[in-house]
Design a protein around this motif. Structure first.
Motif, mmCIF file in Angstrom:
data_model
loop_
_atom_site.group_PDB
_atom_site.id
_atom_site.type_symbol
_atom_site.label_atom_id
_atom_site.label_comp_id
_atom_site.label_asym_id
_atom_site.label_seq_id
_atom_site.Cartn_x
_atom_site.Cartn_y
_atom_site.Cartn_z
ATOM 1 N N ALA A 124 0.814 -1.221 0.000
ATOM 2 C CA ALA A 124 0.000 0.000 0.000
ATOM 3 C C ALA A 124 0.844 1.266 0.000
ATOM 4 N N SER A 125 2.133 1.126 0.203
ATOM 5 C CA SER A 125 2.971 2.321 0.310
ATOM 6 C C SER A 125 3.145 2.999 -1.049
ATOM 7 N N PRO A 126 3.194 4.321 -1.037
ATOM 8 C CA PRO A 126 3.443 5.055 -2.290
ATOM 9 C C PRO A 126 4.781 4.672 -2.932
ATOM 10 N N LEU A 127 5.774 4.371 -2.102
ATOM 11 C CA LEU A 127 7.081 3.988 -2.628
ATOM 12 C C LEU A 127 6.979 2.694 -3.433
ATOM 13 N N ALA A 128 6.254 1.705 -2.919
ATOM 14 C CA ALA A 128 6.106 0.417 -3.614
ATOM 15 C C ALA A 128 5.368 0.581 -4.933
ATOM 16 N N ARG A 129 4.478 1.511 -4.991
ATOM 17 C CA ARG A 129 3.753 1.762 -6.236
ATOM 18 C C ARG A 129 4.684 2.370 -7.289
ATOM 19 N N ARG A 130 5.603 3.188 -6.828
ATOM 20 C CA ARG A 130 6.473 3.941 -7.740
ATOM 21 C C ARG A 130 7.733 3.189 -8.157
ATOM 22 N N VAL A 131 8.345 2.439 -7.199
ATOM 23 C CA VAL A 131 9.578 1.698 -7.486
ATOM 24 C C VAL A 131 9.465 0.301 -6.890
ATOM 25 N N PHE A 132 10.265 -0.611 -7.395
ATOM 26 C CA PHE A 132 10.268 -1.960 -6.853
ATOM 27 C C PHE A 132 10.929 -1.963 -5.488
ATOM 28 N N ILE A 133 10.229 -2.536 -4.507
ATOM 29 C CA ILE A 133 10.814 -2.692 -3.190
ATOM 30 C C ILE A 133 10.955 -4.178 -2.894
ATOM 31 N N LEU A 134 12.016 -4.522 -2.182
ATOM 32 C CA LEU A 134 12.211 -5.902 -1.767
ATOM 33 C C LEU A 134 11.282 -6.210 -0.605
ATOM 34 N N PRO A 135 10.814 -7.441 -0.521
ATOM 35 C CA PRO A 135 9.957 -7.783 0.611
ATOM 36 C C PRO A 135 10.777 -7.846 1.894
#
Length: 139
Positions: A124-135
């Motif tokens: 749900a984070s804006p960062l995850a929507r914009r860039v790939f984040i590691l789990p």
């Protein structure tokens, strides 16, 4: 080609992929099943992860834009799901056949396999929507 009056499931793989990449597919007809099919077909066509991911990302952004909701594109979900399909393809004797792959991987079509990898808060984070984040959650 327009798919506004055609069920995407009735299209051949080549016609379906062309409809996705040209945004001829109606955004309302591009649900989860179609996302998985497009991922599989792009990975099968390119035989390489990075080019398939690039094509998928471009197509999804264009389809979301066509629907008037460009903010719906989600980078983390796109990358993670493409990687999951890619791994499944590598370990599956599908022989390049979408229908065989779908039959042997029903969980990709009927559930949320990323739920065991990412928390709802991460996705749900804006960062995850914009860039790939590691789990950060163990599966």
């Amino acid at each position: 080609m327009t798919t506004d009056t055609i069920d995407p499931a009735s299209l051949s793989d080549d016609a379906f992929l062309a409809a996705v990449e040209t945004t001829a597919i109606s955004p309302r007809d591009f649900g989860h099943f179609s996302h998985v099919r497009a991922a599989y077909l792009l990975l099968n066509a390119t035989r390489e992860f990075a080019p398939a991911l690039q094509r998928m990302s471009v197509a999804l952004k264009a389809i979301a834009g066509k629907a008037g909701v460009p903010e719906k594109y989600h980078e983390t979900i796109t990358v993670a799901f493409m990687a999951l399909v890619h791994v499944r393809m590598a370990g599956d004797a599908h022989g390049g056949d979408w229908q065989a792959f779908a039959r042997s991987n029903p969980d990709l079509l009927n559930s949320n396999p990323l739920a065991g990898i990412y928390t709802p808060e991460q996705l749900a984070s804006p960062l995850a929507r914009r860039v790939f984040i590691l789990p950060t959650q163990a599966a």
